[in-house]
Design an enzyme around this catalytic site. Structure first.
Site, short mmCIF file in Angstrom:
data_model
loop_
_atom_site.label_atom_id
_atom_site.label_comp_id
_atom_site.label_asym_id
_atom_site.label_seq_id
_atom_site.Cartn_x
_atom_site.Cartn_y
_atom_site.Cartn_z
N ARG A 286 0.87 -1.18 0.00
CA ARG A 286 0.00 0.00 0.00
C ARG A 286 0.90 1.23 0.00
O ARG A 286 1.47 1.57 1.03
CB ARG A 286 -0.87 -0.04 1.26
CG ARG A 286 -1.98 0.97 1.31
CD ARG A 286 -2.51 1.12 2.75
NE ARG A 286 -1.63 1.99 3.51
CZ ARG A 286 -1.42 1.89 4.82
NH1 ARG A 286 -1.99 0.98 5.54
NH2 ARG A 286 -0.60 2.75 5.42
N HIS B 274 -3.41 4.62 4.79
CA HIS B 274 -4.55 3.69 4.89
C HIS B 274 -5.78 4.32 4.26
O HIS B 274 -6.45 3.72 3.42
CB HIS B 274 -4.80 3.35 6.36
CG HIS B 274 -6.04 2.55 6.57
ND1 HIS B 274 -6.18 1.26 6.13
CD2 HIS B 274 -7.23 2.88 7.14
CE1 HIS B 274 -7.40 0.82 6.43
NE2 HIS B 274 -8.05 1.79 7.03
N TYR C 98 4.29 5.73 11.41
CA TYR C 98 4.54 4.32 11.80
C TYR C 98 5.34 3.52 10.78
O TYR C 98 5.61 2.36 11.00
CB TYR C 98 3.22 3.60 12.11
CG TYR C 98 2.18 3.64 10.99
CD1 TYR C 98 2.25 2.74 9.92
CD2 TYR C 98 1.13 4.56 11.01
CE1 TYR C 98 1.31 2.77 8.91
CE2 TYR C 98 0.19 4.60 9.99
CZ TYR C 98 0.29 3.70 8.94
OH TYR C 98 -0.64 3.73 7.94
#
Ligand SMILES: Cc1ncc(C[n+]2csc(CCOP(=O)(O)OP(=O)(O)O)c2C)c(N)n1
Ligand SMILES: [Mg+2]
Length: 372
Positions: free
Chosen positions: A265, A269, A278
């Site tokens: 990805r 998100h 993160y």
């Protein structure tokens, strides 16, 4: 004390995959996959390339529209184009796809209209296409739920004596959900004609796959009695070939099959997320060099068919589609607020009636305030 799990490296070895096209765009032979793409000629590869470019453009437009306040939320699929296009293009029109929120490319491949990509994210309706027309369920946000719907649908096909296949799309994170595991138990027990497509994009929001899977996810399926393959999810030829294998298996009455497409990805998100909090930039850069579109471009160049005319044609198609997507969002006519309760159930439903009445009273409260 920190105990290392000996399996952990296996789960994160993204090169332990079946592939037909290397990250550099070189064709390689895979003994299992080869037979499934014998008919895929240069023109077909050009069409797959075009699909992926158009999908990336829809996705970029979705992000831009969200930043401009025209849609409420957008779940980017950049990086996952090969997985979505390769697998969805293997389906027959009367097979039934059950995509998640991120599978914009599945809706595209199934024949979605420009408005179908943006109006639901704008909150204009629950779904903008008729699932029975596209043979594609509404994009699912409840993680893993669609895997049960797909198995139920496949069992229905089985009982009707049809030869259609259902395809359940879900993520790496979803495999930790009970629903997905229950779906696999049912599919296996009843020999349902369903293909599970797990898009392992390495992340479930901020949770890396390594903490959810100590062993490659594809390795779980045989435990349910379901044959599986782990493919390079950035290789559109491998995804197409593997999906053809899986669909053929299910269509012939041999029961379910499972694919793990190993991809990444590239974006956040959703547009509400900040992945820099993160994950490392280096990781993203590594995956940028494995880009699914770039590797097909390299292949087409090597075959001498990536000429100016082809590039211009694809660019013009992408521009035209992006303009239509934008127009669909900007030109949306917002319906009356209470219409959100329409089409939730086909039959009258007392729970919905109560909710509609409560919301109507809430809206009336504003009118009273303004009058007072
Ligand atoms: C049942 C349920 N639990 C939690 C959530 C919140 N949630 C939304 S996306 C997500 C992570 C899903 O990760 P993955 O399955 O890997 O799919 P991806 O987002 O990477 O495509 C979670 C936990 C949800 N939508 N539904
Ligand atoms: Mg994921």
């Amino acid at each position: 004390m920190h105990t290392l799990n000996p399996m952990a490296d296996l789960a994160t070895d993204v090169d332990d995959v079946a592939r037909l096209l290397t990250p550099a765009g070189e064709r390689v032979v895979d003994p299992d996959l080869q037979q499934w793409i014998e008919d895929v000629d240069t023109a077909a590869i050009q069409r797959l390339y075009r699909d992926m470019v158009l999908l990336r453009r829809i996705d970029a437009e979705g992000v831009a529209l969200q930043r401009q306040g025209q849609v409420g939320l957008w779940p980017p699929c950049q990086g996952q184009e090969a997985t979505q296009i390769g697998t969805a293009r293997a389906l027959r029109a009367d097979d039934f796809a059950f995509p998640s929120y991120r599978e914009t490319g599945v809706v595209y491949a199934r024949g979605g209209k420009p408005s179908d990509y943006v109006l639901a994210w704008r909150g204009e309706g629950h779904s903008t296409y008729d699932p029975y027309e596209l043979h594609t369920a509404t994009q699912q946000i409840i993680i893993g739920a669609q895997s049960l719907h797909a198995v139920g649908y496949a069992m229905g096909v089985q009982r009707d004596g049809g030869d259609q296949v259902a395809a359940a799309y879900f993520g790496d994170g979803a495999t930790s959900q009970g629903d997905v595991n229950e779906a696999m138990v049912f599919a296996s027990s009843f020999g349902a004609p369903v293909v599970f497509v797990c898009t392992n994009n390495q992340w479930a929001i901020s949770e890396p796959v390594s903490v959810q899977a100590r062993f490659p996810i594809a390795g779980r399926a045989p435990g349910f009695g379901i044959p599986s393959m782990r493919v390079d999810g950035n290789d559109v030829l491998a995804c197409l070939a593997a999906m053809r294998w899986a669909i053929d298996h299910a269509r012939k009455g041999r029961g379910p099959a499972f694919l793990e497409a190993v991809t990444y990805r590239m974006g956040p998100h959703t547009t509400s997320d900040d992945p820099t909090r993160y994950r490392d930039k280096e990781e993203v850069e590594i995956w940028r060099r494995r880009d699914p579109i770039d590797r097909v471009e390299a292949l087409l160049r090597a075959e001498g068919v990536f000429d100016d005319a082809f590039v211009a044609e694809v660019a013009a198609d992408a521009d035209a589609l992006a303009a239509e997507v934008r127009q669909a969002a900007m030109g949306a006519v917002t319906r009356a607020p209470l219409s959100i309760f329409d089409d939730v159930y086909a039959e009258p439903h007392s729970g919905i009636d109560e909710q509609r009445a409560a919301y109507a009273a809430y809206l009336d409260g504003f009118a009273a305030t303004q009058e007072g």
